[in-house]
Scaffold this motif. Structure first.
Motif, PDB file in Angstrom:
ATOM      1  N   SER A 138       0.817  -1.213   0.000  1.00  0.00           N
ATOM      2  CA  SER A 138       0.000   0.000   0.000  1.00  0.00           C
ATOM      3  C   SER A 138       0.847   1.258   0.000  1.00  0.00           C
ATOM      4  O   SER A 138       0.395   2.325  -0.427  1.00  0.00           O
ATOM      5  CB  SER A 138      -0.933   0.018   1.218  1.00  0.00           C
ATOM      6  N   LEU A 139       2.086   1.152   0.490  1.00  0.00           N
ATOM      7  CA  LEU A 139       2.973   2.308   0.485  1.00  0.00           C
ATOM      8  C   LEU A 139       3.204   2.818  -0.934  1.00  0.00           C
ATOM      9  O   LEU A 139       3.422   4.016  -1.156  1.00  0.00           O
ATOM     10  CB  LEU A 139       4.308   1.958   1.142  1.00  0.00           C
ATOM     11  N   ILE A 140       3.137   1.896  -1.879  1.00  0.00           N
ATOM     12  CA  ILE A 140       3.291   2.268  -3.291  1.00  0.00           C
ATOM     13  C   ILE A 140       1.935   2.504  -3.937  1.00  0.00           C
ATOM     14  O   ILE A 140       1.739   3.461  -4.698  1.00  0.00           O
ATOM     15  CB  ILE A 140       4.052   1.166  -4.056  1.00  0.00           C
ATOM     16  N   SER A 141       0.950   1.658  -3.614  1.00  0.00           N
ATOM     17  CA  SER A 141      -0.336   1.720  -4.304  1.00  0.00           C
ATOM     18  C   SER A 141      -1.173   2.943  -3.930  1.00  0.00           C
ATOM     19  O   SER A 141      -1.863   3.510  -4.779  1.00  0.00           O
ATOM     20  CB  SER A 141      -1.149   0.448  -4.021  1.00  0.00           C
ATOM     21  N   ILE A 142      -1.117   3.372  -2.657  1.00  0.00           N
ATOM     22  CA  ILE A 142      -1.976   4.480  -2.215  1.00  0.00           C
ATOM     23  C   ILE A 142      -1.763   5.748  -3.047  1.00  0.00           C
ATOM     24  O   ILE A 142      -2.720   6.292  -3.610  1.00  0.00           O
ATOM     25  CB  ILE A 142      -1.790   4.774  -0.716  1.00  0.00           C
ATOM     26  N   GLY A 168       5.621  10.992  -4.500  1.00  0.00           N
ATOM     27  CA  GLY A 168       6.861  10.660  -3.806  1.00  0.00           C
ATOM     28  C   GLY A 168       6.827  11.045  -2.340  1.00  0.00           C
ATOM     29  O   GLY A 168       7.283  10.293  -1.473  1.00  0.00           O
ATOM     30  N   GLN A 169       6.248  12.210  -2.033  1.00  0.00           N
ATOM     31  CA  GLN A 169       6.180  12.679  -0.651  1.00  0.00           C
ATOM     32  C   GLN A 169       5.277  11.791   0.201  1.00  0.00           C
ATOM     33  O   GLN A 169       5.587  11.483   1.348  1.00  0.00           O
ATOM     34  CB  GLN A 169       5.672  14.124  -0.622  1.00  0.00           C
ATOM     35  N   LEU A 174       4.462   7.764   4.442  1.00  0.00           N
ATOM     36  CA  LEU A 174       3.905   6.485   4.873  1.00  0.00           C
ATOM     37  C   LEU A 174       5.014   5.501   5.253  1.00  0.00           C
ATOM     38  O   LEU A 174       4.861   4.716   6.191  1.00  0.00           O
ATOM     39  CB  LEU A 174       3.019   5.887   3.782  1.00  0.00           C
ATOM     40  N   SER A 175       6.124   5.538   4.528  1.00  0.00           N
ATOM     41  CA  SER A 175       7.236   4.640   4.834  1.00  0.00           C
ATOM     42  C   SER A 175       7.803   4.938   6.219  1.00  0.00           C
ATOM     43  O   SER A 175       8.046   4.028   7.015  1.00  0.00           O
ATOM     44  CB  SER A 175       8.333   4.777   3.781  1.00  0.00           C
ATOM     45  N   LEU A 176       8.002   6.230   6.522  1.00  0.00           N
ATOM     46  CA  LEU A 176       8.557   6.617   7.818  1.00  0.00           C
ATOM     47  C   LEU A 176       7.604   6.318   8.962  1.00  0.00           C
ATOM     48  O   LEU A 176       8.022   5.961  10.070  1.00  0.00           O
ATOM     49  CB  LEU A 176       8.903   8.116   7.818  1.00  0.00           C
ATOM     50  N   TRP A 284      -5.398  11.740   4.801  1.00  0.00           N
ATOM     51  CA  TRP A 284      -6.355  12.854   4.888  1.00  0.00           C
ATOM     52  C   TRP A 284      -5.729  14.064   5.567  1.00  0.00           C
ATOM     53  O   TRP A 284      -5.803  15.187   5.049  1.00  0.00           O
ATOM     54  CB  TRP A 284      -7.597  12.414   5.666  1.00  0.00           C
ATOM     55  N   ALA A 285      -5.105  13.861   6.723  1.00  0.00           N
ATOM     56  CA  ALA A 285      -4.539  14.977   7.496  1.00  0.00           C
ATOM     57  C   ALA A 285      -3.419  15.675   6.731  1.00  0.00           C
ATOM     58  O   ALA A 285      -3.266  16.898   6.811  1.00  0.00           O
ATOM     59  CB  ALA A 285      -4.020  14.473   8.839  1.00  0.00           C
ATOM     60  N   GLY A 286      -2.646  14.911   5.978  1.00  0.00           N
ATOM     61  CA  GLY A 286      -1.498  15.483   5.282  1.00  0.00           C
ATOM     62  C   GLY A 286      -1.835  16.187   3.982  1.00  0.00           C
ATOM     63  O   GLY A 286      -1.152  17.138   3.602  1.00  0.00           O
ATOM     64  N   TYR A 287      -2.916  15.739   3.291  1.00  0.00           N
ATOM     65  CA  TYR A 287      -3.126  16.237   1.937  1.00  0.00           C
ATOM     66  C   TYR A 287      -4.557  16.675   1.604  1.00  0.00           C
ATOM     67  O   TYR A 287      -4.794  17.226   0.535  1.00  0.00           O
ATOM     68  CB  TYR A 287      -2.681  15.164   0.927  1.00  0.00           C
ATOM     69  N   PHE A 288      -5.509  16.439   2.510  1.00  0.00           N
ATOM     70  CA  PHE A 288      -6.895  16.754   2.178  1.00  0.00           C
ATOM     71  C   PHE A 288      -7.644  17.566   3.244  1.00  0.00           C
ATOM     72  O   PHE A 288      -8.696  18.124   2.967  1.00  0.00           O
ATOM     73  CB  PHE A 288      -7.687  15.450   1.938  1.00  0.00           C
TER      74      PHE A 288
END
Length: 327
Positions: A138-142, A168-169, A174-176, A284-288
């Motif tokens: 999901s880290l890639i798919s999301i 990329g961001q 999500l990875s961290l 949601w919190a980071g981008y929406f």
């Protein structure tokens, strides 16, 4: 009363934190300012890494058909179905459409999916296997799926403001937040295995408390507009119930198509249908959150719906297993 609270404390907790968010929404600012929730989420995935039995999960690596089917269903098919149904149902309510797509694109749950599988007398190692793989991929798919689906929705619905996600961001964030603590937990597991086993129940309660904090934060951030939803909230619950029935039926059908045995069918049907609120919140919190403050509400409602409905689904599988064993 005490017995009721012990058995249903999580659902009571959801009511309490929602009421608290409406009464004192300023507390949500404190949670955000001091990054309390971020710390809780990090600890949740660290505990996940500490708790996962690597050997039992890796034993399922030969189930290539289950791997492919679970990844395709959870991370691609379900988001597409949700996007179509949400667009048809919500019309011009962009917040609910985007929120539905965000929760649909999220990976499967960690704790509740495995707990429900165990309750259903299902294949728990397979459930863990599905969990690990879906969360990893999901880290890639999301970012990719969200970018594609929201770009398509933007063209269809003619959003007033273009949506562009920094793929990329999102992947790095999500990875961290997810991958790093999980890997750290696995590295520490050989030395802490016995200690972790003692506190297994406490860790499960902690993870559920983090979910309650997510609900509190989301509601407190949207309190100004949630009150104006009225019957719209009832409609949202109705849609999420219908959506979860569709998803359960889809995954049950897939499990039969790939000829899984009954314990594996229970694991696949339940766990592949559940979505994690934790990662949905991060997206949601980071981008929406700024442009679409209500977009977290569909995720909260879906989480409530899956927790209630899958309890009955697990019991159904359990009774079927009991009849087979009795026969």
């Amino acid at each position: 009363m005490t017995t009721f609270l012990k058995k249903h404390w999580f659902f009571v907790g959801m009511a309490v934190v929602s009421a608290l968010a409406f009464a004192v929404p300023e507390l949500g600012v404190v949670v955000k300012e001091y990054k309390i929730l971020n710390f809780g989420i990090f600890l949740t995935f660290l505990i996940t890494g500490l708790s996962l039995d690597t050997r039992s999960v890796l034993e399922q690596i030969r189930n290539v058909r289950v791997l492919s089917a679970s990844l395709l269903s959870a991370l691609v098919v379900i988001p597409i179905i949700t996007a179509v149904l949400a667009t048809l149902f919500f019309g011009d309510n962009i917040d609910f459409i985007i929120g539905s797509i965000i929760i649909a694109a999220a990976p499967v749950t960690v704790a509740s999916g495995t707990v429900m599988t165990a309750m259903a007398l299902g294949n728990v190692p397979l459930s863990l296997f599905i969990c690990v793989l879906c969360n990893l991929f999901s880290l890639i798919s999301i970012p990719l799926v969200l970018n594609w689906l929201l770009g398509f929705m933007e063209h269809m619905l003619r959003f007033e403001q273009a949506i562009s996600l920094p793929v990329g961001q999102i992947l790095i964030t999500l990875s961290l937040t997810v991958l790093v603590p999980t890997v750290l937990g696995q590295i520490m597991r050989p030395w802490l295995r016995e200690q972790v086993a003692v506190y297994k129940k406490a860790f499960s309660i902690f993870s559920q408390c983090v979910v309650l904090l997510i609900i509190f934060n989301a509601v407190s951030s949207s309190v100004g507009v949630i009150g104006s939803l009225g019957l719209g909230l009832v409609g949202l619950f109705g849609f999420m119930i219908f959506l979860h029935v569709v998803i359960l039926a889809l995954n049950y059908g897939i499990s039969k198509a790939i000829r899984l045995d009954e314990p594996s069918t229970a694991a696949f049907t339940i766990h592949t249908s559940q979505k994690t609120l934790t990662i949905s919140y991060l997206v949601w919190a980071g981008y929406f959150a700024h442009l679409f403050p209500l977009a977290m509400v569909p995720g909260i409602v879906y989480h409530v719906v899956q927790m209630i409905m899958d309890t009955f689904v697990a019991q159904w599988f359990r009774e079927r297993a009991g009849r087979r064993q009795g026969g």
